[in-house]
Design a protein around this motif. Structure first.
Motif, PDB file in Angstrom:
ATOM      1  N   SER A  49       0.816  -1.219   0.000  1.00  0.00           N
ATOM      2  CA  SER A  49       0.000   0.000   0.000  1.00  0.00           C
ATOM      3  C   SER A  49       0.849   1.268   0.000  1.00  0.00           C
ATOM      4  O   SER A  49       0.322   2.373   0.176  1.00  0.00           O
ATOM      5  N   ALA A  50       2.159   1.134  -0.209  1.00  0.00           N
ATOM      6  CA  ALA A  50       3.052   2.295  -0.239  1.00  0.00           C
ATOM      7  C   ALA A  50       2.594   3.294  -1.305  1.00  0.00           C
ATOM      8  O   ALA A  50       2.232   2.910  -2.408  1.00  0.00           O
ATOM      9  N   GLY A  51       2.591   4.559  -0.935  1.00  0.00           N
ATOM     10  CA  GLY A  51       2.183   5.623  -1.850  1.00  0.00           C
ATOM     11  C   GLY A  51       0.746   6.062  -1.676  1.00  0.00           C
ATOM     12  O   GLY A  51       0.351   7.108  -2.184  1.00  0.00           O
ATOM     13  N   LYS A  52      -0.054   5.291  -0.949  1.00  0.00           N
ATOM     14  CA  LYS A  52      -1.442   5.706  -0.721  1.00  0.00           C
ATOM     15  C   LYS A  52      -1.472   6.914   0.197  1.00  0.00           C
ATOM     16  O   LYS A  52      -0.584   7.115   1.017  1.00  0.00           O
ATOM     17  N   MET A  53      -2.514   7.732   0.057  1.00  0.00           N
ATOM     18  CA  MET A  53      -2.702   8.913   0.878  1.00  0.00           C
ATOM     19  C   MET A  53      -4.130   8.943   1.412  1.00  0.00           C
ATOM     20  O   MET A  53      -5.021   8.349   0.823  1.00  0.00           O
ATOM     21  N   TYR A  54      -4.312   9.638   2.510  1.00  0.00           N
ATOM     22  CA  TYR A  54      -5.663   9.888   3.013  1.00  0.00           C
ATOM     23  C   TYR A  54      -5.679  11.182   3.815  1.00  0.00           C
ATOM     24  O   TYR A  54      -4.639  11.680   4.242  1.00  0.00           O
ATOM     25  N   TYR A  55      -6.871  11.743   3.961  1.00  0.00           N
ATOM     26  CA  TYR A  55      -7.069  12.948   4.761  1.00  0.00           C
ATOM     27  C   TYR A  55      -7.716  12.537   6.067  1.00  0.00           C
ATOM     28  O   TYR A  55      -8.780  11.918   6.079  1.00  0.00           O
ATOM     29  N   ASP A  56      -7.070  12.855   7.182  1.00  0.00           N
ATOM     30  CA  ASP A  56      -7.580  12.520   8.505  1.00  0.00           C
ATOM     31  C   ASP A  56      -8.426  13.679   9.024  1.00  0.00           C
ATOM     32  O   ASP A  56      -7.898  14.756   9.327  1.00  0.00           O
ATOM     33  N   ALA A  57      -9.740  13.477   9.055  1.00  0.00           N
ATOM     34  CA  ALA A  57     -10.646  14.557   9.432  1.00  0.00           C
ATOM     35  C   ALA A  57     -10.439  15.045  10.863  1.00  0.00           C
ATOM     36  O   ALA A  57     -10.315  16.249  11.084  1.00  0.00           O
ATOM     37  N   PRO A  58     -10.380  14.141  11.878  1.00  0.00           N
ATOM     38  CA  PRO A  58     -10.211  14.644  13.244  1.00  0.00           C
ATOM     39  C   PRO A  58      -8.906  15.418  13.452  1.00  0.00           C
ATOM     40  O   PRO A  58      -8.868  16.409  14.169  1.00  0.00           O
ATOM     41  N   GLY A  59      -7.831  14.991  12.788  1.00  0.00           N
ATOM     42  CA  GLY A  59      -6.545  15.653  12.952  1.00  0.00           C
ATOM     43  C   GLY A  59      -6.302  16.775  11.968  1.00  0.00           C
ATOM     44  O   GLY A  59      -5.300  17.478  12.064  1.00  0.00           O
ATOM     45  N   ASN A  60      -7.210  16.945  11.001  1.00  0.00           N
ATOM     46  CA  ASN A  60      -7.087  17.981   9.978  1.00  0.00           C
ATOM     47  C   ASN A  60      -5.711  17.914   9.308  1.00  0.00           C
ATOM     48  O   ASN A  60      -5.023  18.919   9.151  1.00  0.00           O
ATOM     49  N   TYR A  62      -3.053  15.501   6.351  1.00  0.00           N
ATOM     50  CA  TYR A  62      -2.896  14.517   5.286  1.00  0.00           C
ATOM     51  C   TYR A  62      -1.796  13.539   5.674  1.00  0.00           C
ATOM     52  O   TYR A  62      -0.787  13.933   6.275  1.00  0.00           O
ATOM     53  N   TYR A  63      -1.976  12.283   5.304  1.00  0.00           N
ATOM     54  CA  TYR A  63      -1.004  11.242   5.597  1.00  0.00           C
ATOM     55  C   TYR A  63      -0.693  10.449   4.336  1.00  0.00           C
ATOM     56  O   TYR A  63      -1.537  10.334   3.450  1.00  0.00           O
ATOM     57  N   PHE A  64       0.512   9.896   4.266  1.00  0.00           N
ATOM     58  CA  PHE A  64       0.866   8.992   3.188  1.00  0.00           C
ATOM     59  C   PHE A  64       1.514   7.751   3.794  1.00  0.00           C
ATOM     60  O   PHE A  64       2.069   7.791   4.895  1.00  0.00           O
ATOM     61  N   CYS A  65       1.424   6.653   3.065  1.00  0.00           N
ATOM     62  CA  CYS A  65       2.018   5.392   3.494  1.00  0.00           C
ATOM     63  C   CYS A  65       3.395   5.284   2.859  1.00  0.00           C
ATOM     64  O   CYS A  65       3.525   5.291   1.637  1.00  0.00           O
ATOM     65  N   ASN A  66       4.427   5.159   3.675  1.00  0.00           N
ATOM     66  CA  ASN A  66       5.789   5.046   3.157  1.00  0.00           C
ATOM     67  C   ASN A  66       6.216   3.586   2.982  1.00  0.00           C
ATOM     68  O   ASN A  66       7.381   3.304   2.750  1.00  0.00           O
ATOM     69  N   GLY A  67       5.276   2.669   3.120  1.00  0.00           N
ATOM     70  CA  GLY A  67       5.562   1.243   2.999  1.00  0.00           C
ATOM     71  C   GLY A  67       5.688   0.558   4.344  1.00  0.00           C
ATOM     72  O   GLY A  67       5.707  -0.667   4.430  1.00  0.00           O
ATOM     73  N   THR A  68       5.755   1.360   5.410  1.00  0.00           N
ATOM     74  CA  THR A  68       5.881   0.813   6.762  1.00  0.00           C
ATOM     75  C   THR A  68       4.866   1.427   7.716  1.00  0.00           C
ATOM     76  O   THR A  68       4.164   0.722   8.414  1.00  0.00           O
ATOM     77  N   ILE A  69       4.810   2.778   7.752  1.00  0.00           N
ATOM     78  CA  ILE A  69       3.895   3.472   8.666  1.00  0.00           C
ATOM     79  C   ILE A  69       3.217   4.628   7.945  1.00  0.00           C
ATOM     80  O   ILE A  69       3.733   5.175   6.974  1.00  0.00           O
ATOM     81  N   TRP A  70       2.031   5.024   8.441  1.00  0.00           N
ATOM     82  CA  TRP A  70       1.368   6.223   7.957  1.00  0.00           C
ATOM     83  C   TRP A  70       2.141   7.414   8.500  1.00  0.00           C
ATOM     84  O   TRP A  70       2.394   7.509   9.690  1.00  0.00           O
ATOM     85  N   THR A  71       2.540   8.335   7.622  1.00  0.00           N
ATOM     86  CA  THR A  71       3.348   9.480   7.997  1.00  0.00           C
ATOM     87  C   THR A  71       2.603  10.765   7.650  1.00  0.00           C
ATOM     88  O   THR A  71       2.137  10.914   6.523  1.00  0.00           O
TER      89      THR A  71
END
Length: 84
Positions: A49-60, A62-71
């Motif tokens: 899932s490396a390269g996927k992104m999402y917007y975290d509404a409660p934290g306002n 954006y995060y991306f998956c670096n292949g290990t952890i959401w950053t």
């Protein structure tokens, strides 16, 4: 183009595993919005899932998956920012 009975649309593929699956290059000439969600909805961050992104509404944020952890994007150390 394939539309499955489950409502998944595939462009360039006959086996779309998501609501929209484009195999090949795509161009967006307007806005691409990432809908608000929770990190738990984004799924696990793995090599596949490396390269996927999402917007975290409660934290306002954006995060991306670096292949290990959401950053968190823009969460570099010190003065470093992913937008530099």
């Amino acid at each position: 183009m394939t539309l499955t009975a489950g409502g998944n649309l595939g462009i360039g593929t006959t086996l779309p595993g998501q609501k929209l699956r484009v195999a090949g290059s795509a161009t967006i000439s307007a806005t691409l919005s990432l809908g608000p969600m929770l990190q738990s909805d984004a799924g696990a961050c793995t090599v596949s899932s490396a390269g996927k992104m999402y917007y975290d509404a409660p934290g306002n944020s954006y995060y991306f998956c670096n292949g290990t952890i959401w950053t968190q994007i823009g969460s570099g150390s010190g003065s470093f920012s992913w937008f530099d």
